[in-house]
Design an enzyme around this catalytic site. Structure first.
Site, PDB file in Angstrom:
ATOM      1  N   ALA A  57       0.812  -1.217   0.000  1.00 42.70           N
ATOM      2  CA  ALA A  57       0.000   0.000   0.000  1.00 42.70           C
ATOM      3  C   ALA A  57       0.850   1.274   0.000  1.00 42.70           C
ATOM      4  O   ALA A  57       0.412   2.313  -0.498  1.00 42.70           O
ATOM      5  CB  ALA A  57      -0.924  -0.016   1.211  1.00 42.70           C
ATOM      6  N   HIS A  65      -3.815  -9.964  -3.898  1.00 41.51           N
ATOM      7  CA  HIS A  65      -5.026  -9.737  -3.103  1.00 41.51           C
ATOM      8  C   HIS A  65      -6.207  -9.303  -3.960  1.00 41.51           C
ATOM      9  O   HIS A  65      -7.119  -8.629  -3.493  1.00 41.51           O
ATOM     10  CB  HIS A  65      -4.734  -8.729  -1.979  1.00 41.51           C
ATOM     11  CG  HIS A  65      -3.763  -9.252  -0.963  1.00 41.51           C
ATOM     12  ND1 HIS A  65      -3.077  -8.458  -0.085  1.00 41.51           N
ATOM     13  CD2 HIS A  65      -3.354 -10.523  -0.703  1.00 41.51           C
ATOM     14  CE1 HIS A  65      -2.294  -9.219   0.684  1.00 41.51           C
ATOM     15  NE2 HIS A  65      -2.443 -10.463   0.324  1.00 41.51           N
ATOM     16  N   CYS A 115     -19.779 -13.444  -7.648  1.00 45.10           N
ATOM     17  CA  CYS A 115     -20.557 -14.227  -6.696  1.00 45.10           C
ATOM     18  C   CYS A 115     -19.628 -15.247  -6.062  1.00 45.10           C
ATOM     19  O   CYS A 115     -18.881 -15.944  -6.758  1.00 45.10           O
ATOM     20  CB  CYS A 115     -21.712 -14.929  -7.416  1.00 45.10           C
ATOM     21  SG  CYS A 115     -22.532 -16.144  -6.347  1.00 45.10           S
ATOM     22  N   CYS A 167     -21.510 -19.089  -7.371  1.00 47.39           N
ATOM     23  CA  CYS A 167     -21.395 -19.575  -8.751  1.00 47.39           C
ATOM     24  C   CYS A 167     -20.292 -18.863  -9.538  1.00 47.39           C
ATOM     25  O   CYS A 167     -20.058 -19.195 -10.688  1.00 47.39           O
ATOM     26  CB  CYS A 167     -22.734 -19.441  -9.467  1.00 47.39           C
ATOM     27  SG  CYS A 167     -23.178 -17.715  -9.827  1.00 47.39           S
ATOM     28  N   CYS A 187     -28.270 -16.912  -7.831  1.00 43.38           N
ATOM     29  CA  CYS A 187     -28.139 -18.291  -7.336  1.00 43.38           C
ATOM     30  C   CYS A 187     -28.284 -18.349  -5.816  1.00 43.38           C
ATOM     31  O   CYS A 187     -28.234 -19.427  -5.217  1.00 43.38           O
ATOM     32  CB  CYS A 187     -26.794 -18.885  -7.757  1.00 43.38           C
ATOM     33  SG  CYS A 187     -25.398 -18.343  -6.744  1.00 43.38           S
TER      34      CYS A 187
HETATM   35  P1  NAD Z   1       0.795  -1.438   5.075  1.00 42.53           P
HETATM   36  O1  NAD Z   1      -0.120  -0.266   5.207  1.00 42.53           O
HETATM   37  O2  NAD Z   1       0.775  -2.469   6.135  1.00 42.53           O
HETATM   38  O3  NAD Z   1       2.278  -0.902   4.965  1.00 42.53           O
HETATM   39  C1  NAD Z   1       2.607   0.189   4.141  1.00 42.53           C
HETATM   40  C2  NAD Z   1       4.020   0.596   4.469  1.00 42.53           C
HETATM   41  O4  NAD Z   1       4.386   1.597   3.530  1.00 42.53           O
HETATM   42  C3  NAD Z   1       4.178   1.193   5.858  1.00 42.53           C
HETATM   43  O5  NAD Z   1       5.190   0.483   6.555  1.00 42.53           O
HETATM   44  C4  NAD Z   1       4.583   2.662   5.604  1.00 42.53           C
HETATM   45  O6  NAD Z   1       5.599   3.093   6.474  1.00 42.53           O
HETATM   46  C5  NAD Z   1       5.110   2.611   4.200  1.00 42.53           C
HETATM   47  N1  NAD Z   1       4.866   3.841   3.428  1.00 42.53           N
HETATM   48  C6  NAD Z   1       3.687   4.480   3.237  1.00 42.53           C
HETATM   49  N2  NAD Z   1       3.837   5.515   2.401  1.00 42.53           N
HETATM   50  C7  NAD Z   1       5.167   5.548   2.075  1.00 42.53           C
HETATM   51  C8  NAD Z   1       5.951   6.404   1.255  1.00 42.53           C
HETATM   52  N3  NAD Z   1       5.413   7.409   0.574  1.00 42.53           N
HETATM   53  N4  NAD Z   1       7.291   6.141   1.158  1.00 42.53           N
HETATM   54  C9  NAD Z   1       7.853   5.117   1.865  1.00 42.53           C
HETATM   55  N5  NAD Z   1       7.150   4.265   2.629  1.00 42.53           N
HETATM   56  C10 NAD Z   1       5.814   4.477   2.735  1.00 42.53           C
HETATM   57  O7  NAD Z   1       0.544  -2.063   3.639  1.00 42.53           O
HETATM   58  P2  NAD Z   1       0.739  -3.546   3.093  1.00 42.53           P
HETATM   59  O8  NAD Z   1       1.985  -4.136   3.650  1.00 42.53           O
HETATM   60  O9  NAD Z   1       0.540  -3.466   1.637  1.00 42.53           O
HETATM   61  O10 NAD Z   1      -0.471  -4.359   3.731  1.00 42.53           O
HETATM   62  C11 NAD Z   1      -1.783  -3.814   3.691  1.00 42.53           C
HETATM   63  C12 NAD Z   1      -2.824  -4.664   2.997  1.00 42.53           C
HETATM   64  O11 NAD Z   1      -3.924  -3.803   2.705  1.00 42.53           O
HETATM   65  C13 NAD Z   1      -2.372  -5.215   1.690  1.00 42.53           C
HETATM   66  O12 NAD Z   1      -2.618  -6.560   1.737  1.00 42.53           O
HETATM   67  C14 NAD Z   1      -3.244  -4.548   0.609  1.00 42.53           C
HETATM   68  O13 NAD Z   1      -3.958  -5.550  -0.083  1.00 42.53           O
HETATM   69  C15 NAD Z   1      -4.276  -3.744   1.328  1.00 42.53           C
HETATM   70  N6  NAD Z   1      -4.330  -2.296   0.928  1.00 42.53           N
HETATM   71  C16 NAD Z   1      -4.209  -1.942  -0.371  1.00 42.53           C
HETATM   72  C17 NAD Z   1      -4.221  -0.591  -0.730  1.00 42.53           C
HETATM   73  C18 NAD Z   1      -4.094  -0.227  -2.192  1.00 42.53           C
HETATM   74  O14 NAD Z   1      -4.488  -1.003  -3.058  1.00 42.53           O
HETATM   75  N7  NAD Z   1      -3.513   0.940  -2.510  1.00 42.53           N
HETATM   76  C19 NAD Z   1      -4.347   0.397   0.238  1.00 42.53           C
HETATM   77  C20 NAD Z   1      -4.482  -0.009   1.588  1.00 42.53           C
HETATM   78  C21 NAD Z   1      -4.469  -1.379   1.920  1.00 42.53           C
END
Ligand code: NAD
Length: 247
Positions: free
Chosen positions: A24, A121, A129, A132, A156
């Site tokens: 993220a 993810h 769904c 189905c 379904c």
């Molecule tokens: P997380 O939020 O646990 O970790 C994000 C990490 O990124 C943090 O440690 C933070 O310090 C670091 N970070 C944030 N902005 C930064 C920047 N600009 N520069 C440097 N570092 C930065 O995220 P994760 O490990 O991906 O786990 C979260 C789960 O949530 C994932 O499984 C994901 O599927 C989901 N998610 C996805 C999104 C998306 O699609 N953008 C957003 C939120 C959560």
């Protein structure tokens, strides 16, 4: 250039096959909040896990309410310098793929071909769904939800859910297998913007290291895997990737 940046740039130049593994954090500079940073989604909402979604209509209603609320941010988000730098390395065939935990589609929007983005993810741009497997587009669901505030059900009788993987839900087998094969084949594995605490996804950096790849972690905050990495950069993602790739 600082020593850690020079080392990172040299690792990229010397690599034959790079895999990027993103979380993220790579999308925060695009305005999408991450999970665990202060003010992140985690601190505002406890996630609805898969068992709750299946067990309770109220949980399904709340999941859809949150989905349409976060869509307002997602729909205006554009790829940032970090996505662009990775896309450039993929286009140059330096990087073979991006394994992402993100569901926002910004790697594809930045120009990485669909087949080179492995979404562990799932993605949030359509629904299906759980019974189905019929695919559903979001717009009719949104219109219905705005009218009656009720979560969608399939003809379904199954529950309709965005095509994302919730906590407690089985991982997609094909994507996991591809991610493992790519991890085994790379000589440089770069983990970007992930707290590396969500398993099994977070197992890939350690797998890469065991298989002899160089492991680089780029994340603002320390992660549990920092001690096994060859190089750790506690820096901002966009400016760092732009500077080491010369973009
Ligand atoms: P997380 O939020 O646990 O970790 C994000 C990490 O990124 C943090 O440690 C933070 O310090 C670091 N970070 C944030 N902005 C930064 C920047 N600009 N520069 C440097 N570092 C930065 O995220 P994760 O490990 O991906 O786990 C979260 C789960 O949530 C994932 O499984 C994901 O599927 C989901 N998610 C996805 C999104 C998306 O699609 N953008 C957003 C939120 C959560």
């Amino acid at each position: 250039m600082d020593a850690d940046l020079t080392q990172f740039r040299d690792s990229i130049e010397d690599a034959g096959r790079i895999v990027f593994f993103t979380g993220a954090g790579i999308s925060t500079e695009s305005g999408i909040p991450d999970f665990r940073s202060p003010g992140g989604i985690w601190t505002r909402f406890r996630p609805i896990d898969f068992a709750e979604f299946m067990a309770s209509r109220e949980a399904r209603r709340e999941a859809w309410r949150r989905k349409f609320e976060t869509d307002k941010t997602l729909s205006i988000a554009k790829p940032n310098d970090g996505h662009a730098a990775i896309a450039r390395l993929v286009r140059q065939s330096k990087a073979s793929c991006v394994i992402t935990q993100n569901i926002d589609g910004l790697h594809q929007a930045s120009g990485v071909p669909d087949e080179q983005v492995i979404e562990l993810h799932g993605n949030t741009t359509y629904a299906h769904c759980l019974g189905c497997r019929q695919r559903y587009e979001l717009e009719p669901i949104r219109e219905q939800f705005e009218r009656d505030g009720e979560p969608p059900d399939c003809h379904c009788g199954g529950y309709v859910k965005t095509a994302t993987i919730s906590f407690g839900q089985a991982m997609p087998e094909a994507e996991m297998a591809r991610a493992e094969a790519e991890t085994n084949a790379c000589d440089l594995f770069v983990a970007v913007g992930s707290s590396l605490v969500v398993y099994p996804a977070a197992g890939f950096p350690a797998l890469a290291k065991r298989r002899g790849a160089r492991l680089v972690i780029l994340n603002r905050e320390p992660t549990d895997l920092d001690p096994i990495a060859d190089l750790v950069l506690h820096r901002e993602i966009g400016p760092t990737l732009a500077s080491v790739t010369g973009t």
